[in-house]
Enzyme design. Structure first.
Site: not given
Length: 331
Positions: A34, A135, A190, A278
């Site tokens: 972006r 993973g 997780k 993030v």
């Protein structure tokens, strides 16, 4: 089925690392970002200095800003942050090449709707073949060509094998599965548990407590995943247990680093200050809590993390609450 051109939606650390993998596998890679400055930097200097500084990118990676530039790609890796995935895929929908599979590489539960990423993708891209990649895989290590293995889940097993074969290189091994819910549920939960492990580290509660949070957290993750329709053996693999162990064991984890700061007494705002990438667990925690309640699954660690992040309870009080829970059978 073979693939020649790969489009990657999202040029954060993970999207850029996956672009590296695809380029090393011999595919032509178009990486969408972006930010115009990131597009220019990748094309001019072959480095994503914002999200993966100091790592030379493969020459076969071309960066673009416009999703329309992915129109000729026959395989799409969707790596936009979980809370922005719907908007990204909706914007991309008119440009998707007919039949091009979309591999979801973001981990989280959408706020509000409480939907997993496969549900979001199905609504944004009706009829598109969907797969999930998840993973134990820190972006920086993958980008530097260090070994990693992941789960590549697709209900169409032949398509899943074709995608895995297309992106596999000696240092990046996709193991195939057909349990999409198992693959994505583990990755979503997780991140919340990694915040809990960070809090344990920040409070100096020791390795025993750390191991307990991982183990009991995995029990929560498994209960929720199975309630949503996953198979327990899926979440016991790379996409669940493997990802959980990695994310809960290293300060490289964005989510664990947030928990570490909270455990050391910082506010959430202070913990997030200056972070470029993030921490998906912060956004997913309230959604994971709400989803667990919706399906009737007991998830006390996820509940505690969500309450801490929402300012509903102090860290010390949340820990005390967990330690004072009634004794029960482990299974």
């Amino acid at each position: 089925m073979t693939f020649e051109k790969v489009g990657v939606i999202g040029a954060g650390a993970w999207g850029t690392a996956l672009a590296q993998v695809a380029a090393r596998a011999g595919l032509a890679v178009t990486l969408q970002a972006r930010e115009p400055e990131i597009v220019a930097a990748i094309n001019d200097t072959h480095e994503n200095a914002v999200f993966l500084p100091g790592i030379a990118l493969e020459p076969g990676i071309k960066a673009v800003a416009d999703l329309a530039d992915l129109a000729d790609c026959d395989l799409i890796l969707a790596v936009a942050p979980a809370q922005h995935l719907r908007a990204a895929l909706t914007a991309f929908a008119p440009h998707r090449k007919a039949g091009a599979p979309v591999v979801l590489c973001s981990k989280g539960v959408e706020q509000g709707s409480l939907k997993l990423m496969t549900d979001v993708a199905a609504e944004a891209l009706p009829g598109a073949p969907i797969a999930v990649l998840s993973g134990p895989s820190f972006a920086g290590e993958v980008a530097r060509n260090l070994p990693a293995a992941v789960t590549l889940a697709c209900e169409d097993e032949a398509l899943g094998r074709a995608i895995a074969e297309a992106i596999a290189i000696p240092t990046f091994r996709p193991y195939t599965a057909n349990d999409l819910i198992g693959a994505e549920a583990g990755g979503a939960v997780k991140n919340v548990l990694a915040i809990a492990c960070g809090i344990v580290e920040g409070k100096g509660l020791g390795r025993n407590a750390h191991a307990t949070v991982i183990t009991r957290g995995f029990a929560e993750l498994t209960r929720l995943a199975v309630a949503l329709g996953a198979r327990p053996e899926t979440v016991a693999g790379l996409c669940g247990l493997g990802d959980l162990v990695l994310t809960c064991s290293s300060p490289q984890s964005r989510n664990m680093s947030v928990g570490l700061a909270l455990g050391q007494g910082l506010t959430l705002e202070q913990a997030l200050a200056g972070k470029v990438s993030v921490a998906e667990g912060v956004a997913s925690a309230p959604a994971v809590r709400a989803l667990a309640r919706k399906v009737g699954v007991e998830a006390p660690i996820c509940e505690a993390v969500a309450a801490i992040l929402a300012g509903e309870v102090a860290v010390d009080a949340a820990i005390a609450g967990l330690l004072s829970r009634p004794l029960k059978p482990e299974a």
